[in-house]
Design a protein around this motif. Structure first.
Motif, PDB file in Angstrom:
ATOM      1  N   PHE A 199       0.836  -1.191   0.000  1.00  5.90           N
ATOM      2  CA  PHE A 199       0.000   0.000   0.000  1.00  5.90           C
ATOM      3  C   PHE A 199       0.874   1.246   0.000  1.00  5.90           C
ATOM      4  N   VAL A 200       0.465   2.244  -0.799  1.00  2.00           N
ATOM      5  CA  VAL A 200       1.179   3.514  -0.863  1.00  2.00           C
ATOM      6  C   VAL A 200       0.176   4.654  -0.765  1.00  2.00           C
ATOM      7  N   SER A 201       0.469   5.611   0.125  1.00  2.00           N
ATOM      8  CA  SER A 201      -0.282   6.864   0.190  1.00  2.00           C
ATOM      9  C   SER A 201       0.710   7.965  -0.158  1.00  2.00           C
ATOM     10  N   LEU A 202       0.511   8.579  -1.311  1.00  2.00           N
ATOM     11  CA  LEU A 202       1.492   9.522  -1.836  1.00  2.00           C
ATOM     12  C   LEU A 202       1.711  10.731  -0.928  1.00  2.00           C
ATOM     13  N   SER A 203       0.666  11.418  -0.543  1.00  2.00           N
ATOM     14  CA  SER A 203       0.807  12.640   0.265  1.00  2.00           C
ATOM     15  C   SER A 203       1.283  12.353   1.677  1.00  2.00           C
ATOM     16  N   ASP A 204       0.886  11.199   2.219  1.00  2.00           N
ATOM     17  CA  ASP A 204       1.248  10.853   3.600  1.00  2.00           C
ATOM     18  C   ASP A 204       2.606  10.165   3.685  1.00  2.00           C
ATOM     19  N   LYS A 205       3.228   9.919   2.538  1.00  2.00           N
ATOM     20  CA  LYS A 205       4.550   9.278   2.480  1.00  2.00           C
ATOM     21  C   LYS A 205       4.551   7.918   3.176  1.00  2.00           C
ATOM     22  N   ILE A 206       3.507   7.126   2.914  1.00  2.00           N
ATOM     23  CA  ILE A 206       3.425   5.780   3.481  1.00  2.00           C
ATOM     24  C   ILE A 206       3.627   4.788   2.348  1.00  2.00           C
ATOM     25  N   ASP A 207       4.528   3.854   2.566  1.00  2.00           N
ATOM     26  CA  ASP A 207       4.784   2.791   1.594  1.00  2.00           C
ATOM     27  C   ASP A 207       5.083   1.534   2.395  1.00  2.00           C
ATOM     28  N   THR A 208       4.129   0.588   2.414  1.00  2.00           N
ATOM     29  CA  THR A 208       4.296  -0.605   3.257  1.00  2.00           C
ATOM     30  C   THR A 208       5.341  -1.577   2.730  1.00  2.00           C
ATOM     31  N   SER A 209       5.954  -1.264   1.592  1.00  2.00           N
ATOM     32  CA  SER A 209       7.051  -2.125   1.134  1.00  2.00           C
ATOM     33  C   SER A 209       8.368  -1.729   1.806  1.00  2.00           C
ATOM     34  N   THR A 210       8.354  -0.628   2.579  1.00  2.00           N
ATOM     35  CA  THR A 210       9.553  -0.190   3.300  1.00  2.00           C
ATOM     36  C   THR A 210       9.382  -0.463   4.798  1.00  2.00           C
ATOM     37  N   ALA A 211      10.475  -0.525   5.515  1.00  2.00           N
ATOM     38  CA  ALA A 211      10.434  -0.756   6.963  1.00  2.00           C
ATOM     39  C   ALA A 211       9.681   0.370   7.671  1.00  2.00           C
ATOM     40  N   ALA A 212       9.924   1.605   7.269  1.00  2.00           N
ATOM     41  CA  ALA A 212       9.243   2.745   7.903  1.00  2.00           C
ATOM     42  C   ALA A 212       7.736   2.689   7.632  1.00  2.00           C
ATOM     43  N   GLY A 213       7.361   2.315   6.432  1.00  2.00           N
ATOM     44  CA  GLY A 213       5.936   2.207   6.088  1.00  2.00           C
ATOM     45  C   GLY A 213       5.242   1.124   6.886  1.00  2.00           C
ATOM     46  N   LYS A 214       5.928  -0.007   7.055  1.00  2.00           N
ATOM     47  CA  LYS A 214       5.358  -1.098   7.858  1.00  2.00           C
ATOM     48  C   LYS A 214       5.216  -0.668   9.320  1.00  2.00           C
ATOM     49  N   ALA A 215       6.207   0.073   9.830  1.00  2.00           N
ATOM     50  CA  ALA A 215       6.143   0.546  11.214  1.00  2.00           C
ATOM     51  C   ALA A 215       4.972   1.512  11.394  1.00  2.00           C
ATOM     52  N   LEU A 216       4.796   2.421  10.444  1.00  2.00           N
ATOM     53  CA  LEU A 216       3.689   3.372  10.524  1.00  2.00           C
ATOM     54  C   LEU A 216       2.355   2.642  10.459  1.00  2.00           C
ATOM     55  N   PHE A 217       2.275   1.631   9.607  1.00  2.00           N
ATOM     56  CA  PHE A 217       1.056   0.828   9.506  1.00  2.00           C
ATOM     57  C   PHE A 217       0.767   0.156  10.847  1.00  2.00           C
ATOM     58  N   GLY A 218       1.793  -0.367  11.499  1.00  2.00           N
ATOM     59  CA  GLY A 218       1.629  -0.991  12.811  1.00  2.00           C
ATOM     60  C   GLY A 218       1.132  -0.005  13.855  1.00  2.00           C
ATOM     61  N   MET A 219       1.647   1.222  13.805  1.00  2.00           N
ATOM     62  CA  MET A 219       1.183   2.252  14.750  1.00  2.00           C
ATOM     63  C   MET A 219      -0.275   2.607  14.491  1.00  2.00           C
ATOM     64  N   LEU A 220      -0.663   2.680  13.227  1.00  2.00           N
ATOM     65  CA  LEU A 220      -2.065   2.950  12.906  1.00  2.00           C
ATOM     66  C   LEU A 220      -2.965   1.859  13.474  1.00  2.00           C
ATOM     67  N   ALA A 221      -2.503   0.612  13.369  1.00  2.00           N
ATOM     68  CA  ALA A 221      -3.290  -0.505  13.903  1.00  2.00           C
ATOM     69  C   ALA A 221      -3.456  -0.373  15.419  1.00  2.00           C
ATOM     70  N   VAL A 222      -2.402   0.037  16.105  1.00  2.00           N
ATOM     71  CA  VAL A 222      -2.472   0.222  17.556  1.00  2.00           C
ATOM     72  C   VAL A 222      -3.491   1.310  17.896  1.00  2.00           C
ATOM     73  N   PHE A 223      -3.465   2.410  17.161  1.00  2.00           N
ATOM     74  CA  PHE A 223      -4.416   3.498  17.421  1.00  2.00           C
ATOM     75  C   PHE A 223      -5.850   3.066  17.105  1.00  2.00           C
ATOM     76  N   ALA A 224      -6.023   2.264  16.081  1.00  3.32           N
ATOM     77  CA  ALA A 224      -7.367   1.781  15.750  1.00  3.32           C
ATOM     78  C   ALA A 224      -7.903   0.890  16.861  1.00  3.32           C
ATOM     79  N   GLU A 225      -7.048   0.020  17.390  1.00  5.92           N
ATOM     80  CA  GLU A 225      -7.464  -0.848  18.499  1.00  5.92           C
ATOM     81  C   GLU A 225      -7.793  -0.007  19.725  1.00  5.92           C
ATOM     82  N   PHE A 226      -6.974   1.012  19.983  1.00  6.37           N
ATOM     83  CA  PHE A 226      -7.234   1.913  21.106  1.00  6.37           C
ATOM     84  C   PHE A 226      -8.589   2.599  20.937  1.00  6.37           C
ATOM     85  N   GLU A 227      -8.853   3.106  19.730  1.00  2.00           N
ATOM     86  CA  GLU A 227     -10.127   3.782  19.453  1.00  2.00           C
ATOM     87  C   GLU A 227     -11.304   2.831  19.687  1.00  2.00           C
TER      88      GLU A 227
END
Length: 185
Positions: free
Chosen positions: A87-115
Motif C-alpha cells: 500500500f502507498v499513500s502519496l501525500s502521507d509518504k506511506i509505503d508498506t514495502s519499506t520498513a518505515a511504512g510497515k512501522a507506521l502501519f503498525g502504529m495505525l493498527a495500535v491506534f485503531a485498536e485503542f479507538e
C-alpha cells in the motif's frame, strides 16, 4: 501492477489533482469515485480492491481518500495486506514495502485498536449509568396483542402491509418475523 484509487466527496469537486499524481506515480489502472468517504458501499473502491492480486501495489493520493475513520482505514488496509498487496499513500509518504511504512502501519493498527477499546468502554459506562437510573437497555418488548392483530389483518388479504403497520403500530420487520415464525421457518 500499480492500481490507483481516487475519490472526492461531491460531484462538483475535481479528481484531476489525484489522477495526475497517481499517473505520475506510474499507476496502470485508476479507479475513480465521487462519493462520501463515510459510505461503506463505495462501488469503485470495491472494484479496485477486487482486482488486486499478490504482488500488486495499491496507491491512493491521501489516506482520507480511502476511509474517514481510523477503524475503517485499518480494516481496509488489513484486507489489502491479506491479499499480499503493498500500500502507498502519496501525500502521507506511506509505503508498506519499506520498513518505515510497515512501522507506521503498525502504529495505525495500535491506534485503531485503542479507538475501538475506548468506544467499548464508553458504551459500557453509558449502559451502567442508565441502569443506575433504573433504565434497562435493549429494544422495548413487543406487544404480542398488537402482533396477533397484525397477523389477523394480514390473513384477511384485504390490507397492505403498510396499512397493517400504520393501524397496529407493529413494524414491518416484526410483522414479517411473526409470519416466518408462524410458518415454522
Amino acid at each position: 501492477m500499480r492500481i490507483g484509487y481516487a475519490r472526492v466527496s461531491t460531484a462538483d469537486q475535481s479528481l484531476d489533482l489525484q489522477i495526475d499524481a497517481l499517473k505520475a506515480d506510474g499507476c496502470e489502472r485508476i479507479y475513480t469515485e465521487k462519493a462520501s468517504g463515510g459510505k461503506d458501499d463505495r462501488i469503485e473502491l470495491q472494484r479496485a480492491l477486487d482486482t488486486l492480486r499478490p504482488g500488486d501495489i495499491f496507491v491512493v493520493y491521501k489516506l482520507d481518500r480511502l476511509a474517514r475513520s481510523t477503524l475503517k482505514l485499518i480494516s481496509t488496509l488489513d484486507e489489502i495486506k491479506k491479499r499480499g498487496v503493498e500500500f502507498v499513500s502519496l501525500s502521507d509518504k506511506i509505503d508498506t514495502s519499506t520498513a518505515a511504512g510497515k512501522a507506521l502501519f503498525g502504529m495505525l493498527a495500535v491506534f485503531a485498536e485503542f479507538e475501538r477499546n475506548v468506544i467499548v468502554e464508553r458504551t459500557k459506562a453509558g449502559l451502567a449509568a442508565s441502569r443506575a437510573r433504573g433504565r434497562s437497555g435493549g429494544r422495548p418488548k413487543t406487544d404480542q396483542r398488537k402482533v396477533a392483530k397484525a397477523l389477523k389483518l394480514y390473513d384477511t388479504g384485504t390490507h397492505t402491509v403498510t396499512e397493517i403497520t400504520e393501524t397496529t403500530g407493529v413494524t414491518k420487520a416484526t410483522l414479517y418475523r411473526a409470519i416466518k415464525e408462524r410458518q415454522g421457518r
